[in-house]
Motif scaffolding. Structure first.
Motif, PDB file in Angstrom:
ATOM      1  N   ALA A  69       0.829  -1.211   0.000  1.00  0.00           N
ATOM      2  CA  ALA A  69       0.000   0.000   0.000  1.00  0.00           C
ATOM      3  C   ALA A  69       0.858   1.254   0.000  1.00  0.00           C
ATOM      4  O   ALA A  69       0.496   2.265  -0.624  1.00  0.00           O
ATOM      5  CB  ALA A  69      -0.929  -0.013   1.214  1.00  0.00           C
ATOM      6  N   GLY A  71       3.595   1.571  -1.450  1.00  0.00           N
ATOM      7  CA  GLY A  71       4.210   1.714  -2.760  1.00  0.00           C
ATOM      8  C   GLY A  71       5.527   0.991  -2.935  1.00  0.00           C
ATOM      9  O   GLY A  71       6.219   1.211  -3.942  1.00  0.00           O
ATOM     10  N   GLU A 329      -4.725   0.220   5.965  1.00  0.00           N
ATOM     11  CA  GLU A 329      -3.468   0.433   5.264  1.00  0.00           C
ATOM     12  C   GLU A 329      -3.335   1.920   4.974  1.00  0.00           C
ATOM     13  O   GLU A 329      -4.305   2.670   5.045  1.00  0.00           O
ATOM     14  CB  GLU A 329      -3.456  -0.366   3.954  1.00  0.00           C
ATOM     15  CG  GLU A 329      -3.662  -1.866   4.162  1.00  0.00           C
ATOM     16  CD  GLU A 329      -4.036  -2.580   2.874  1.00  0.00           C
ATOM     17  OE1 GLU A 329      -4.193  -1.886   1.834  1.00  0.00           O
ATOM     18  OE2 GLU A 329      -4.183  -3.813   2.888  1.00  0.00           O
ATOM     19  N   SER A 331      -1.854   4.649   2.100  1.00  0.00           N
ATOM     20  CA  SER A 331      -1.291   4.906   0.781  1.00  0.00           C
ATOM     21  C   SER A 331      -0.420   6.156   0.830  1.00  0.00           C
ATOM     22  O   SER A 331      -0.537   6.978   1.752  1.00  0.00           O
ATOM     23  CB  SER A 331      -2.413   5.105  -0.237  1.00  0.00           C
ATOM     24  OG  SER A 331      -3.099   6.324   0.031  1.00  0.00           O
TER      25      SER A 331
END
Length: 348
Positions: A69, A71, A329, A331
């Motif tokens: 999440a 990245g 989560e 981002s």
């Protein structure tokens, strides 16, 4: 931290390679409609009727989801599951998120650990009933421990970081046995540029030569033999003494999370603390520690210093606790949004 630096760290994460070592649980929620209960012909007791289910990889799987999440470009797993349906669900959940599961060992000698969570539907939402746990209650077979260590050493040669999630409280019954802890230490000593980090629920004192993270209550109890209250002002002096003891034990600088108070760590030669993000509404702390670990390790793996890593860990957990009723989560967009909300005006 300036916004530009935070953005720079987040933009580097697609180039990071992180392997997570630990027990993969299946989180399984079963939603029950009490109005559909019917008597069992065999026992006369109510037979609950499930109307739908939801599954998700948990424990070490939660950290893997958090990393993706955020990245992180390449996330892989070293773990052990049963050759069973719950293991199939765990693998499917991880693979759908882009996690490399090639080093997850499946064996009929173990079961896939599962948290079975019944939720009873009502007019005011769902009420969770008593959880049913499926775990391996015997020592992990020696040949499976050997296979895990071989997978760990192979992963150490191909990743920027190893992140160990030691979920269990019964010694040597899962993935992170004492032999695996020693293999983690050996990997850290053998490759100085490799980041090796461990978070443990019950055995944090058994790790050597790696970066560890634990909460302040565990840290003070383990190192000072003292107890800290869950609420009220935090005794930072005790936390810093515990931090020094943990550093001496592991030969690495640890992180100590302190709940709503923030996180303690050593920045340069000075013990310091970083306040947690402010929360004005209701929160759900489920998964906050995993999100913090994901933020710390992902940042360190792309060259952030300890303060920057602690800051990203704090932001990640600050985002997730706002997601009620789920293991949330964070981002990159949500990380930046929280930064802009609380910290943009503080940095000139």
């Amino acid at each position: 931290m300036r916004r530009e630096r935070l953005t720079n760290i987040l933009q580097k994460l697609p180039h990071a390679r992180i392997c997570v070592i630990g027990d993969l649980f299946l989180d399984k929620w079963v939603f029950i409609d009490p109005q559909l209960d019917e008597p069992s012909l065999e026992t006369g007791l109510p037979a609950h009727q499930a109307v739908y289910t939801r599954t998700c990889p948990g424990a070490a799987g939660t950290v893997m989801k958090d990393l993706k999440a955020l990245g992180v470009g390449y996330v892989s797993a070293v773990s052990l599951i049963g050759d069973d349906g719950d293991g199939f669900e765990v693998l499917r959940g991880l693979q759908s998120r882009g996690v490399d599961t090639a080093r997850v060992i499946q064996s009929p000698k173990v079961v896939t650990p599962t948290y079975f969570k019944p939720l009873f539907l009502g007019q005011d939402g769902a009420t969770e009933g008593s959880r049913v746990d499926f775990k391996n209650l015997h020592i992990t077979p020696a040949e499976l421990q050997d296979a895990l260590m071989n997978a760990l050493h192979a992963a150490a040669a191909q990743n920027d970081a190893l992140l160990a999630v030691d979920q269990l409280t019964l010694a040597d019954t899962g993935v992170v046995t004492q032999a695996v802890r020693e293999a983690l230490a050996s990997a850290a000593r053998g490759r100085p540029g490799l980041l090796v980090y461990a978070d443990s629920r019950a055995f944090i004192g058994r790790f050597k030569d790696v970066i560890i993270k634990c909460n302040h209550i565990e840290a003070v109890r383990m190192t000072l033999g003292a107890s800290l209250a869950d609420d009220g002002p935090l005794a930072w002096e005790s936390v810093f003494r515990a931090l020094d003891s943990l550093s001496a034990q592991t030969g690495r600088e640890p992180f100590v999370t302190c709940g709503a108070h923030g996180i303690a760590f050593r920045h340069g030669i000075k013990n310091t603390e970083l306040p947690a993000a402010r929360q004005d509404g209701p929160i759900d702390v489920c998964g906050a520690g995993d999100a913090c670990s994901a933020g710390i390790v992902s940042a360190l793996s792309v060259g952030a210093d300890y303060r920057e890593a602690a800051f990203l860990g704090m932001l990640a957990s600050g985002v997730t606790v706002r997601k009620l009723g789920e293991t949330g989560e964070a981002s990159p967009e949500e990380i930046i949004q929280l930064y802009d909300e609380q910290f943009a005006q503080e940095v000139t």
